[in-house]
Scaffold this motif. Structure first.
Motif, PDB file in Angstrom:
ATOM      1  N   GLU A 178       0.418  -1.116   0.461  1.00 35.79           N
ATOM      2  CA  GLU A 178       0.126  -0.380   0.145  1.00 35.79           C
ATOM      3  C   GLU A 178       0.774   1.316   0.262  1.00 35.79           C
ATOM      4  O   GLU A 178       0.442   2.333  -0.681  1.00 35.79           O
ATOM      5  CB  GLU A 178      -0.886   0.160   1.539  1.00 35.79           C
ATOM      6  N   VAL A 179       2.014   1.045   0.825  1.00 34.76           N
ATOM      7  CA  VAL A 179       3.017   2.291   0.524  1.00 34.76           C
ATOM      8  C   VAL A 179       4.095   2.284  -0.631  1.00 34.76           C
ATOM      9  O   VAL A 179       3.969   3.438  -1.207  1.00 34.76           O
ATOM     10  CB  VAL A 179       3.410   2.315   2.103  1.00 34.76           C
ATOM     11  N   TYR A 180       4.529   1.219  -0.950  1.00 31.88           N
ATOM     12  CA  TYR A 180       5.906   1.150  -1.888  1.00 31.88           C
ATOM     13  C   TYR A 180       5.733  -0.428  -2.432  1.00 31.88           C
ATOM     14  O   TYR A 180       6.535   0.106  -3.201  1.00 31.88           O
ATOM     15  CB  TYR A 180       7.048   0.941  -0.686  1.00 31.88           C
ATOM     16  N   GLY A 181       4.558   0.230  -2.579  1.00 30.13           N
ATOM     17  CA  GLY A 181       4.279  -1.699  -3.772  1.00 30.13           C
ATOM     18  C   GLY A 181       4.617  -1.399  -4.876  1.00 30.13           C
ATOM     19  O   GLY A 181       5.433  -2.227  -5.800  1.00 30.13           O
ATOM     20  N   GLU A 182       4.211   0.258  -5.900  1.00 31.85           N
ATOM     21  CA  GLU A 182       3.918   0.667  -7.166  1.00 31.85           C
ATOM     22  C   GLU A 182       5.736   1.175  -7.024  1.00 31.85           C
ATOM     23  O   GLU A 182       6.314   0.904  -7.891  1.00 31.85           O
ATOM     24  CB  GLU A 182       3.324   1.628  -7.453  1.00 31.85           C
ATOM     25  N   ILE A 183       6.216   1.475  -7.056  1.00 31.76           N
ATOM     26  CA  ILE A 183       7.671   2.145  -6.604  1.00 31.76           C
ATOM     27  C   ILE A 183       8.328   0.750  -6.886  1.00 31.76           C
ATOM     28  O   ILE A 183       9.756   0.782  -7.283  1.00 31.76           O
ATOM     29  CB  ILE A 183       7.988   3.021  -5.726  1.00 31.76           C
ATOM     30  N   THR A 184       8.640   0.103  -5.705  1.00 34.33           N
ATOM     31  CA  THR A 184       9.542  -1.509  -5.721  1.00 34.33           C
ATOM     32  C   THR A 184       9.041  -1.991  -6.982  1.00 34.33           C
ATOM     33  O   THR A 184      10.257  -3.270  -6.754  1.00 34.33           O
ATOM     34  CB  THR A 184       8.684  -2.247  -4.323  1.00 34.33           C
ATOM     35  N   LEU A 210      11.520  -0.012  -9.497  1.00 41.18           N
ATOM     36  CA  LEU A 210      12.615  -0.484  -8.902  1.00 41.18           C
ATOM     37  C   LEU A 210      13.240  -2.444  -9.742  1.00 41.18           C
ATOM     38  O   LEU A 210      14.499  -2.475  -9.630  1.00 41.18           O
ATOM     39  CB  LEU A 210      13.108  -0.685  -7.554  1.00 41.18           C
ATOM     40  N   LYS A 211      12.470  -3.129  -9.493  1.00 38.18           N
ATOM     41  CA  LYS A 211      12.204  -5.032  -9.516  1.00 38.18           C
ATOM     42  C   LYS A 211      12.856  -4.715 -10.609  1.00 38.18           C
ATOM     43  O   LYS A 211      13.514  -5.583 -11.743  1.00 38.18           O
ATOM     44  CB  LYS A 211      11.336  -5.332  -9.092  1.00 38.18           C
ATOM     45  N   ALA A 212      12.029  -4.407 -12.073  1.00 42.45           N
ATOM     46  CA  ALA A 212      12.017  -4.405 -13.284  1.00 42.45           C
ATOM     47  C   ALA A 212      13.161  -3.311 -14.232  1.00 42.45           C
ATOM     48  O   ALA A 212      13.723  -4.532 -14.533  1.00 42.45           O
ATOM     49  CB  ALA A 212      10.620  -3.286 -13.336  1.00 42.45           C
ATOM     50  N   GLY A 269      16.230  -4.085 -12.079  1.00 41.35           N
ATOM     51  CA  GLY A 269      17.414  -5.115 -12.245  1.00 41.35           C
ATOM     52  C   GLY A 269      17.613  -4.738 -10.517  1.00 41.35           C
ATOM     53  O   GLY A 269      18.727  -4.919 -10.349  1.00 41.35           O
ATOM     54  N   LEU A 270      17.235  -3.804 -10.051  1.00 47.63           N
ATOM     55  CA  LEU A 270      17.760  -3.230  -8.720  1.00 47.63           C
ATOM     56  C   LEU A 270      17.719  -3.767  -7.537  1.00 47.63           C
ATOM     57  O   LEU A 270      18.183  -3.485  -6.367  1.00 47.63           O
ATOM     58  CB  LEU A 270      17.381  -1.270  -9.316  1.00 47.63           C
ATOM     59  N   LEU A 271      16.009  -4.041  -7.227  1.00 45.69           N
ATOM     60  CA  LEU A 271      15.703  -4.812  -6.040  1.00 45.69           C
ATOM     61  C   LEU A 271      15.355  -6.276  -7.274  1.00 45.69           C
ATOM     62  O   LEU A 271      14.910  -6.432  -7.621  1.00 45.69           O
ATOM     63  CB  LEU A 271      14.183  -4.402  -5.982  1.00 45.69           C
ATOM     64  N   ARG A 272      15.457  -7.390  -5.955  1.00 43.14           N
ATOM     65  CA  ARG A 272      14.951  -8.920  -6.185  1.00 43.14           C
ATOM     66  C   ARG A 272      14.150  -9.141  -4.965  1.00 43.14           C
ATOM     67  O   ARG A 272      14.330  -8.596  -3.383  1.00 43.14           O
ATOM     68  CB  ARG A 272      15.741  -9.410  -6.229  1.00 43.14           C
ATOM     69  N   ASP A 273      13.619 -10.170  -5.179  1.00 42.89           N
ATOM     70  CA  ASP A 273      12.747 -10.859  -4.211  1.00 42.89           C
ATOM     71  C   ASP A 273      13.183 -11.398  -3.117  1.00 42.89           C
ATOM     72  O   ASP A 273      14.752 -12.199  -3.498  1.00 42.89           O
ATOM     73  CB  ASP A 273      10.917 -11.174  -4.380  1.00 42.89           C
ATOM     74  N   LEU A 291      18.034  -5.531  -2.326  1.00 42.64           N
ATOM     75  CA  LEU A 291      19.053  -5.070  -3.295  1.00 42.64           C
ATOM     76  C   LEU A 291      19.641  -6.273  -4.247  1.00 42.64           C
ATOM     77  O   LEU A 291      20.176  -7.568  -3.658  1.00 42.64           O
ATOM     78  CB  LEU A 291      20.556  -3.554  -2.874  1.00 42.64           C
ATOM     79  N   THR A 292      19.656  -6.003  -5.630  1.00 41.39           N
ATOM     80  CA  THR A 292      20.487  -6.719  -6.102  1.00 41.39           C
ATOM     81  C   THR A 292      22.080  -6.020  -6.037  1.00 41.39           C
ATOM     82  O   THR A 292      22.010  -5.391  -6.219  1.00 41.39           O
ATOM     83  CB  THR A 292      20.027  -7.274  -8.109  1.00 41.39           C
ATOM     84  N   GLU A 293      23.605  -7.165  -7.050  1.00 42.77           N
ATOM     85  CA  GLU A 293      24.280  -6.257  -6.966  1.00 42.77           C
ATOM     86  C   GLU A 293      24.460  -5.341  -7.453  1.00 42.77           C
ATOM     87  O   GLU A 293      25.493  -3.912  -7.601  1.00 42.77           O
ATOM     88  CB  GLU A 293      24.971  -7.429  -8.047  1.00 42.77           C
ATOM     89  N   LEU A 294      23.887  -4.934  -8.985  1.00 46.27           N
ATOM     90  CA  LEU A 294      23.241  -3.390  -9.308  1.00 46.27           C
ATOM     91  C   LEU A 294      23.157  -2.979  -8.597  1.00 46.27           C
ATOM     92  O   LEU A 294      23.248  -1.212  -8.762  1.00 46.27           O
ATOM     93  CB  LEU A 294      22.779  -3.723 -10.834  1.00 46.27           C
TER      94      LEU A 294
END
Length: 393
Positions: A352-358, A361-363, A365-369, A376-379
């Motif tokens: 609800e707070v950060y879903g969209e931006i997360t 950022l995953k798209a 390649g900067l975050l991963r589940d 954070l990913t390595e990148l």
């Protein structure tokens, strides 16, 4: 740990020692040389501030104590004993508390080590920065590699078995190979923990004049962005092969030796800071506040002696601030953040707070589940400041 201690709120204590033998050329910390008389006057003031501070921690259990600076190891050993006695008289301190002290090579003696042991210090953090004597001289350090080894051996002989070494990369004139040599020489000593930071050129320092301005005479000797990134990845890969796991962007530890005090900052645990310029993060009544002490040493001593408060700026930490800090501090750690913990702390679903931006950022390649949330990913680690800015509400 006793049952009643399990119910208490965890608390960290930071004690600032603003003295050093000589100011390093890159340093913008609140520190500098002082005569023994001023050091003693400051220690007396610190004792008084600490003893008066216990009332702020009702219901809390001190899990960590950290003597930082400056160079805490410039103080006489008995002064550290007195300061820890003040902490133990004013606060409920966990019997298994991590008690850390920053020590610079060249300021360590057998007598001081014995006093630190008596005080309960059980973790030492050595400010080495480099194993290359040319680099050490350029940084303005007061020691050589051999003098560091002397201090290290004394600490080992005294029985300290939880030891960190601070290192600094991306130094002027440093190459990837010279940085690797520092890592090789330090890991051969088998420290339990390593902190490896990239040099930041701060305004107001001699380094800024030499390297920080567009027209600085030696600016061209700084490693370029590609070399700096190569040093960072070399650090992680090299240290992992030596048995050190990265648990935060700049920190590596053998299993069981992560710095509990530093983790407390990243995990949002309350802390009290004592001494000139020290910061606190604590509940006052119904408000969570961040406050800092005044930055003038002489004024700090005068106010303590006259019974006046030494606090300066005070800021109420709003719920939005807390959520922001949860994200950019939590994402510094390799485990990332937990959606469940976010909900328990703030009463709102993470999405609800950060879903969209997360998802964005995953798209990229900067975050991963992860099993519990995201990290954070390595990148993403390479461009972490870019990632963090998206979590400001």
């Amino acid at each position: 740990m006793k049952h009643d201690e399990q119910e208490k709120i965890p608390l960290g204590i930071y004690i600032h020692i603003p003295f050093c033998i000589r100011k390093c050329a890159y340093c913008d910390f609140l520190s500098g040389p002082a005569q023994a008389e001023e050091q003693e006057a400051y220690v007396e003031a610190l004792e008084n501030e600490i003893r008066a501070g216990g009332g702020q921690a009702e219901g809390c259990l001190v899990r960590t104590v950290f003597f930082g600076g400056g160079t805490p190891s410039v103080l006489a050993g008995e002064q550290i004993v007195r300061l820890m006695a003040a902490v133990k008289s004013a606060f409920c301190v966990d019997e298994a508390a991590e008690i850390s002290l920053e020590a610079n090579p060249g300021t360590v003696t057998e007598e001081k080590l014995a006093c630190w042991k008596e005080a309960g210090v059980n973790r030492l953090s050595f400010g080495l920065q480099s194993a290359d004597d040319r680099e050490l001289a350029m940084l303005g350090r007061i020691h050589t590699w051999e003098e560091f080894l002397d201090s290290w051996r004394l600490a080992e002989k005294a029985g300290f078995r939880n030891r960190n070494v601070d290192l600094m990369s991306a130094l002027p004139g440093q190459t990837v190979r010279s940085w690797e040599k520092t890592l090789e020489k330090v890991t051969a000593l088998e420290p339990e923990h390593l902190s490896a930071y990239s040099l930041i050129i701060e305004e107001g320092t001699p380094f800024y004049d030499r390297f920080g301005r567009e027209n600085s005479p030696d600016r061209g000797t700084l490693p370029d962005e590609e070399a700096e990134r190569e040093m960072y990845h070399l650090t992680k890969n090299f240290l992992e092969r030596q048995g050190y796991l990265r648990y935060e962007i700049s920190n590596y530890a053998r299993p069981g030796f992560q710095c509990r005090h530093n983790r407390s900052y990243w995990e949002g645990i309350w802390y009290l800071g004592f001494g000139v310029g020290a910061a606190s993060y604590i509940k006052e009544g119904t408000e969570l506040v961040r406050r800092g002490n005044i930055a003038d040493r002489g004024e700090y001593i005068r106010r303590i002696r006259s019974g006046n408060p030494v606090t300066g700026e005070r800021t109420v930490v709003t719920l939005e601030n807390q959520m922001e800090e949860f994200m950019f501090l939590g994402l510094r750690m390799d485990g990332g953040i937990s959606f469940g913990q976010f909900f328990r702390r703030f009463g709102r679903p993470f999405g609800e707070v950060y879903g969209e931006i997360t998802e964005q950022l995953k798209a990229q390649g900067l975050l991963r589940d992860t099993a519990e949330g995201v990290c954070l990913t390595e990148l993403g680690t390479d461009v972490s400041n870019y990632v963090f800015q998206y979590y400001l509400l």
